[in-house]
Scaffold this active site. Structure first.
Site, PDB file in Angstrom:
ATOM      1  N   ARG A  84     -15.439 -24.412  72.977  1.00 63.06           N
ATOM      2  CA  ARG A  84     -15.330 -25.389  71.874  1.00 63.06           C
ATOM      3  C   ARG A  84     -13.976 -26.087  71.930  1.00 63.06           C
ATOM      4  O   ARG A  84     -13.153 -25.788  72.787  1.00 63.06           O
ATOM      5  CB  ARG A  84     -15.509 -24.685  70.527  1.00 63.06           C
ATOM      6  CG  ARG A  84     -14.439 -23.637  70.215  1.00 63.06           C
ATOM      7  CD  ARG A  84     -14.785 -22.798  69.006  1.00 63.06           C
ATOM      8  NE  ARG A  84     -15.921 -21.924  69.276  1.00 63.06           N
ATOM      9  CZ  ARG A  84     -15.857 -20.798  69.981  1.00 63.06           C
ATOM     10  NH1 ARG A  84     -14.699 -20.393  70.479  1.00 63.06           N
ATOM     11  NH2 ARG A  84     -16.923 -20.067  70.206  1.00 63.06           N
ATOM     12  N   SER A 107       2.026 -26.113  73.335  1.00 63.70           N
ATOM     13  CA  SER A 107       1.836 -26.633  71.977  1.00 63.70           C
ATOM     14  C   SER A 107       3.185 -27.084  71.439  1.00 63.70           C
ATOM     15  O   SER A 107       4.230 -26.583  71.877  1.00 63.70           O
ATOM     16  CB  SER A 107       1.280 -25.534  71.072  1.00 63.70           C
ATOM     17  OG  SER A 107       1.372 -25.891  69.700  1.00 63.70           O
ATOM     18  N   TYR A 134       2.682 -16.970  68.500  1.00 63.62           N
ATOM     19  CA  TYR A 134       2.096 -18.162  69.130  1.00 63.62           C
ATOM     20  C   TYR A 134       3.196 -19.050  69.726  1.00 63.62           C
ATOM     21  O   TYR A 134       3.062 -19.553  70.848  1.00 63.62           O
ATOM     22  CB  TYR A 134       1.290 -18.919  68.072  1.00 63.62           C
ATOM     23  CG  TYR A 134       0.432 -20.041  68.576  1.00 63.62           C
ATOM     24  CD1 TYR A 134      -0.766 -19.799  69.246  1.00 63.62           C
ATOM     25  CD2 TYR A 134       0.790 -21.367  68.343  1.00 63.62           C
ATOM     26  CE1 TYR A 134      -1.577 -20.845  69.674  1.00 63.62           C
ATOM     27  CE2 TYR A 134      -0.021 -22.420  68.769  1.00 63.62           C
ATOM     28  CZ  TYR A 134      -1.198 -22.144  69.434  1.00 63.62           C
ATOM     29  OH  TYR A 134      -1.998 -23.189  69.859  1.00 63.62           O
ATOM     30  N   GLY A 158     -11.382 -20.893  77.850  1.00 64.69           N
ATOM     31  CA  GLY A 158     -11.484 -21.212  76.420  1.00 64.69           C
ATOM     32  C   GLY A 158     -12.285 -22.478  76.206  1.00 64.69           C
ATOM     33  O   GLY A 158     -11.986 -23.302  75.341  1.00 64.69           O
ATOM     34  N   ALA A 159     -13.339 -22.637  77.013  1.00 63.65           N
ATOM     35  CA  ALA A 159     -14.051 -23.922  77.071  1.00 63.65           C
ATOM     36  C   ALA A 159     -15.311 -23.975  76.212  1.00 63.65           C
ATOM     37  O   ALA A 159     -16.105 -24.902  76.331  1.00 63.65           O
ATOM     38  CB  ALA A 159     -14.389 -24.254  78.523  1.00 63.65           C
ATOM     39  N   ASP A 170     -13.143 -12.045  79.641  1.00 59.66           N
ATOM     40  CA  ASP A 170     -11.901 -11.865  78.893  1.00 59.66           C
ATOM     41  C   ASP A 170     -10.766 -12.137  79.871  1.00 59.66           C
ATOM     42  O   ASP A 170     -10.589 -11.386  80.841  1.00 59.66           O
ATOM     43  CB  ASP A 170     -11.848 -10.428  78.362  1.00 59.66           C
ATOM     44  CG  ASP A 170     -10.546 -10.090  77.649  1.00 59.66           C
ATOM     45  OD1 ASP A 170      -9.595 -10.910  77.697  1.00 59.66           O
ATOM     46  OD2 ASP A 170     -10.461  -9.005  77.052  1.00 59.66           O
ATOM     47  N   VAL A 171     -10.007 -13.208  79.639  1.00 58.64           N
ATOM     48  CA  VAL A 171      -8.978 -13.607  80.616  1.00 58.64           C
ATOM     49  C   VAL A 171      -7.821 -12.610  80.713  1.00 58.64           C
ATOM     50  O   VAL A 171      -7.001 -12.705  81.634  1.00 58.64           O
ATOM     51  CB  VAL A 171      -8.419 -15.023  80.343  1.00 58.64           C
ATOM     52  CG1 VAL A 171      -9.507 -16.068  80.545  1.00 58.64           C
ATOM     53  CG2 VAL A 171      -7.788 -15.122  78.968  1.00 58.64           C
ATOM     54  N   LYS A 195       3.523 -20.000  73.613  1.00 53.36           N
ATOM     55  CA  LYS A 195       3.451 -21.394  74.057  1.00 53.36           C
ATOM     56  C   LYS A 195       4.745 -21.837  74.745  1.00 53.36           C
ATOM     57  O   LYS A 195       4.717 -22.663  75.655  1.00 53.36           O
ATOM     58  CB  LYS A 195       3.109 -22.307  72.878  1.00 53.36           C
ATOM     59  CG  LYS A 195       1.676 -22.121  72.365  1.00 53.36           C
ATOM     60  CD  LYS A 195       0.632 -22.267  73.457  1.00 53.36           C
ATOM     61  CE  LYS A 195      -0.766 -22.544  72.908  1.00 53.36           C
ATOM     62  NZ  LYS A 195      -1.772 -22.646  74.002  1.00 53.36           N
TER      63      LYS A 195
END
Length: 251
Positions: free
Chosen positions: A14, A140, A152, A11-12, A61-62, A156
């Site tokens: 941005r 998060s 989410y 996810g690097a 795509d991870v 997380k």
């Protein structure tokens, strides 16, 4: 002992991921910059190479096991065995429970948890062979609960349990595993949240800052600084921890 200075950040393209990749490059790591498309990684790679660092952009795509294997093999082939992995890839599909679709649920759990699982499983081979490694997972403050984010929050929180188990399993191989739980960080993702709530982003940040003890919102660099420490030599006795980076206490 000597070990390869190669890192992978997912996810690097941005936001936090881009800041982390750039910081690790500054620290002397060659960096595999992974995001959905190779094109999207170009800006991060350029920011690194322009400063004399080494980086390669890889579209993957991870959630796809074959794509993950190919991506990690590419990094290893280009730079040597990756010993640092930052599982940062994440998406949001926010909605209240009664409006949340199965697709919303599966997509968010897939990228965060399946993605971190597949990446970690692939990279640990290199780490255990080297007898040294660092895995940093992005959680998060939403792990503690956040309205409209059942998917989410679950993902997380899952990252925290995943982190603690890997720390137990991989410790004897010289690998530490920790999680960072950011609070409000100024990124495209938080800007998108403001837009969804139909709130001006500046107003949104001001309101958030007013609730934070240090009276400001976080920046991607705040997270990158902690990744830098956790990816280094001096953090070797820290493992299985969840560190909240939120301008005040959260857990």
């Amino acid at each position: 002992m000597a070990h390869s200075r190669v890192a992978i950040v997912t996810g690097a393209a941005r936001g936090i991921g881009a800041a982390v990749a750039q910081r690790l490059a500054q620290d002397g790591f060659a960096v595999g910059v992974i995001d959905l498309t190779e094109d999207s990684c170009a800006a991060t790679v350029e920011a690194i190479t322009n400063k004399g660092g080494q980086a390669i952009g890889i579209g993957a795509d991870v959630t796809d096991a074959d794509a993950v294997t190919t991506a990690v093999d590419r990094v290893a082939g280009e730079f040597g065995p990756p010993t640092v992995l930052v599982n940062n890839a994440g998406i949001t599909r926010d909605n209240l429970l009664f409006r949340m679709t199965e697709g919303d649920w599966d997509a968010v759990l897939g990228v965060h948890l399946r993605g971190a699982f597949l990446m970690s499983r692939e990279v640990q081979k290199h780490q255990t062979e080297q007898g040294w490694g660092r895995i940093v997972n992005l959680s998060s403050t939403s792990a503690l609960g956040n309205r409209g984010q059942a998917n989410y929050s679950a993902a997380k929180a899952g990252m925290q349990g995943f982190t603690k188990t890997l720390a137990i399993e991989l410790g004897k191989f010289g690998v530490t595993v920790n999680a960072i739980a950011p609070g409000f960080i100024e990124t495209d993702m938080t800007a998108a949240t403001a837009a969804r709530l139909e709130v001006d982003f500046e107003d949104f940040k001001k309101a958030a800052a007013a609730t934070i003890p240090v009276q400001r919102v976080g920046q991607p660099a705040d997270i990158a600084a902690l990744v830098s420490f956790l990816a280094g030599e001096e953090s070797g006795f820290i493992s299985g921890q969840v560190i909240y980076v939120a301008g005040g206490p959260k857990d």
